[in-house]
Design an enzyme around this catalytic site. Structure first.
Site, PDB file in Angstrom:
ATOM      1  N   ARG A 191      -0.882  -0.914 -16.700  1.00  0.00           N
ATOM      2  CA  ARG A 191      -1.703  -0.173 -17.674  1.00  0.00           C
ATOM      3  C   ARG A 191      -3.070   0.201 -17.092  1.00  0.00           C
ATOM      4  O   ARG A 191      -3.510   1.343 -17.178  1.00  0.00           O
ATOM      5  CB  ARG A 191      -1.960  -1.044 -18.910  1.00  0.00           C
ATOM      6  N   ASN A 198      -7.270  -5.044   9.210  1.00  0.00           N
ATOM      7  CA  ASN A 198      -7.679  -4.173   8.117  1.00  0.00           C
ATOM      8  C   ASN A 198      -8.797  -4.894   7.388  1.00  0.00           C
ATOM      9  O   ASN A 198      -8.597  -6.017   6.918  1.00  0.00           O
ATOM     10  CB  ASN A 198      -6.485  -3.936   7.174  1.00  0.00           C
ATOM     11  N   GLY A 199      -9.955  -4.288   7.318  1.00  0.00           N
ATOM     12  CA  GLY A 199     -11.046  -4.945   6.600  1.00  0.00           C
ATOM     13  C   GLY A 199     -12.405  -4.514   7.105  1.00  0.00           C
ATOM     14  O   GLY A 199     -12.542  -3.563   7.884  1.00  0.00           O
ATOM     15  N   CYS A 235      -7.462   0.244   6.226  1.00  0.00           N
ATOM     16  CA  CYS A 235      -6.463   0.801   7.120  1.00  0.00           C
ATOM     17  C   CYS A 235      -5.108   0.226   6.748  1.00  0.00           C
ATOM     18  O   CYS A 235      -4.998  -0.584   5.835  1.00  0.00           O
ATOM     19  CB  CYS A 235      -6.786   0.457   8.578  1.00  0.00           C
ATOM     20  N   LEU A 250      -8.170   4.706   8.755  1.00  0.00           N
ATOM     21  CA  LEU A 250      -9.197   5.403   7.988  1.00  0.00           C
ATOM     22  C   LEU A 250     -10.497   5.142   8.732  1.00  0.00           C
ATOM     23  O   LEU A 250     -10.975   4.003   8.792  1.00  0.00           O
ATOM     24  CB  LEU A 250      -9.280   4.874   6.550  1.00  0.00           C
ATOM     25  N   THR A 291      -0.270  -5.646 -17.749  1.00  0.00           N
ATOM     26  CA  THR A 291      -1.677  -5.227 -17.814  1.00  0.00           C
ATOM     27  C   THR A 291      -2.130  -4.568 -16.511  1.00  0.00           C
ATOM     28  O   THR A 291      -2.977  -3.671 -16.517  1.00  0.00           O
ATOM     29  CB  THR A 291      -2.590  -6.416 -18.176  1.00  0.00           C
TER      30      THR A 291
END
Length: 568
Positions: A347, A75-76, A2, A50, A344
């Site tokens: 990418r 959130n979790g 969330c 969510l 990185t």
């Protein structure tokens, strides 16, 4: 997964400030709530949902009648709130009477029972939360051990506090002081205690580290895996313990009311996750097939390997094929989502961003399993072959785990959250990681020229994966998605070389004195980052780079040890 947002002591109109909360709407596409705090008109919570568990009573901030003075925005996923597949779990252990099916409700009960320290230590899961206790005038912030769930904060000298899942929800806040302090990531494995003043302003009291990843977590005493054979480093015992703990890590993460999917690159880590996940879904009679997702260009190493794994385990497999133009076009959106300019990370994020976009648009999978954390824990990076000693390897592994929230975990969260998906990472399970790190340094190093040797050995006789996948050499994720002949690394260099003038690079250190770009690629990413987040370069303390070798670029393709299929 969330999006959480909160302000305490705002001098500005909250109806204006709440526009900043909409910057993280992607994290919770199902519902939104904005709520003022009773008695504190300049304090408020914002929440983007969510809906993964308890779709009826899962809105936040969570308030229950037993504790009307507590407000929770989190959130979790808290896996041990009630272990539905066993007789274990915090509810059964302490006799908590839940009023919802929301896993986070257990935070309120734990806090009421033993305060914030016990609360943070007893949570088995991934989390970032804001807990307000109006009765005792306290605000608490906390974040899980590895920072799998993100959290940022800003605190002014006069006590205005802003908290958000992503930095983009805080950088445009208004405040009366002319100088607005830096937005900073909240440290993983810590909680902070703040006093709440009658004015709604706050004052920080203490910042406490509640868990070190090497220590067995306090909540292990109430886990389903109770008494593993310990104290013995006999190889067969160790291999058995690794299998038991990893399977348990995957099992507890099946807690959801939404469809489960799995990212599958065809490398060892994601393949093990997918194989164990599908095995457990069958055992639990989950009615739908497991959807697995790979991404790459035509005939890339990852696409071909993932195809083999999917055929072996019997998943409903989806292949997302993209071209170089689509990858390059996604870079700016990726950097905006990531809030970093690390080479990185950017990418590797392009492929994950595009596959997440596909999952959201084309399927109904929402809870997505992935293999993040294994390279850091099990010494999977190719440069570990160059470590001077096992002790140096162990120390480097711990450093990488400590910094996961800046790199791989950041990538995994932001690229999936950008498309309203929830990520689950069993390799970063508290019990699994603490056990693996307790093993002698000599057991964990690469052997016979093969990284992650112990992990591979542990599953050798399981028949979960084809042998060529179980022992497949390491591919950098950003390189494995493209062909061996023309890697993603090479494609980027060719494109960016035309975008950044040599003179710009020469003067890069003058323009960007902190973390100055040393290549055209890093300059290109930095320009985009500064466009969206000017003056926030300190969010990245340093670039991710391999150790023990004279590397000028983080790509595995530049390392001598790297083996392409064409060379073998």
């Amino acid at each position: 997964m969330c999006g959480i947002w909160a302000l305490f002591g705002s001098d500005e109109c909250l109806s204006v400030q709440c526009l900043s909360a909409m910057k993280i709407a992607h994290r919770g596409p199902d519902a939104f709530r904005f709520e003022n705090v009773n008695g504190f008109t300049n304090c408020c919570f914002g929440f983007h949902r969510l809906a993964v568990v308890d779709q009826l009573y899962g809105m936040q901030p969570i308030r229950i009648k037993n504790f009307p003075y507590l407000w929770l925005c989190y959130n979790g996923e808290i896996y041990n709130f009630n272990l539905w597949f066993s007789q274990a779990g915090l509810q059964k252990q302490f006799g908590f009477e839940y009023q919802t099916l929301v896993d986070g409700e257990v935070i309120l009960h734990l806090y009421n029972r033993g305060g914030i320290e016990q609360t943070a230590c007893m949570l088995d899961g991934v989390f970032a939360f804001i807990l307000l206790d109006t009765a005792n005038r306290k605000v608490y912030l906390a974040r899980d051990t590895y920072g799998v769930r993100p959290l940022f904060k800003v605190l002014t000298d006069d006590g205005f506090l802003g908290v958000c899942s992503e930095a983009k929800g805080l950088i445009n806040l208004k405040h009366s002081t002319s100088f607005f302090p830096k937005v900073e990531p909240f440290l993983p494995g810590h909680y902070e205690v703040l006093d709440l003043k009658p004015s709604g302003k706050v004052a920080s009291v203490e910042l406490v580290k509640f868990h070190s990843y090497k220590d067995e977590p306090l909540h292990a005493a109430y886990d389903t895996v109770e008494n593993l054979p310990s104290g013995s480093f006999d190889l067969e015992t160790v291999k058995s313990n690794i299998r038991i703990l990893f399977e348990n890590a995957v099992r507890k993460r099946l807690m959801t009311h939404r469809r489960i999917g799995c990212l599958l690159s065809g490398g060892l880590d994601s393949s093990l996750v997918a194989a164990v996940l599908l095995k457990l879904m069958k055992e639990m009679n989950i009615s739908y097939p497991l959807q697995t997702f790979s991404i790459g260009m035509e005939n890339s190493p990852d696409v071909l390997a993932a195809r083999k794994v999917a055929a072996h385990i019997g998943s409903e497999h989806h292949e997302v094929i993209f071209n170089s133009e689509e990858g390059i076009q996604a870079i700016e959106d990726v950097i905006f989502s990531l809030e970093t300019y690390d080479i990185t990370t950017v990418r590797a994020s392009v492929g994950m961003y595009l596959v997440s976009k596909y999952i959201r648009k084309k399927t109904d999978s929402v809870v997505i399993f992935s293999g993040e954390g294994s390279d850091e824990l099990t010494q999977g990076y190719i440069y570990f072959h160059k470590a001077p000693s096992p002790e140096d390897s162990a120390e480097e592994s711990e450093r990488l785990l400590k910094e996961l929230y800046l790199f791989d975990v950041l990538r995994a969260d932001r690229t999936t959250a950008a498309h309203g998906l929830e990520l689950r990472v069993p390799f970063l399970d508290h019990r699994f990681t603490s056990y693996y790190l307790s093993l002698p340094a000599e057991m964990r190093i690469p052997k016979n020229g093969i990284e992650k040797y112990l992990l591979r050995q542990s599953f050798e006789d399981s028949n979960l994966l084809p042998k060529e996948i179980l022992w497949r050499p390491k591919e950098a994720f950003s390189d494995g998605i493209t062909s061996v002949k023309k890697s993603w690394f090479s494609i980027l260099q060719d494109y960016i070389d035309q975008q950044v003038d040599d003179l710009l690079l020469e003067k890069a250190a003058e323009k960007y004195p902190f973390n100055p770009p040393k290549t055209k690629e890093s300059y290109y990413y930095r320009q985009i980052f500064e466009k969206h987040y000017p003056g926030q370069s300190s969010w990245l303390p340093h670039y991710w780079m391999p150790r023990w070798i004279k590397a000028t670029d983080p790509s595995a393709r530049t390392l001598k040890h790297y083996k392409s299929a064409a060379q073998e």
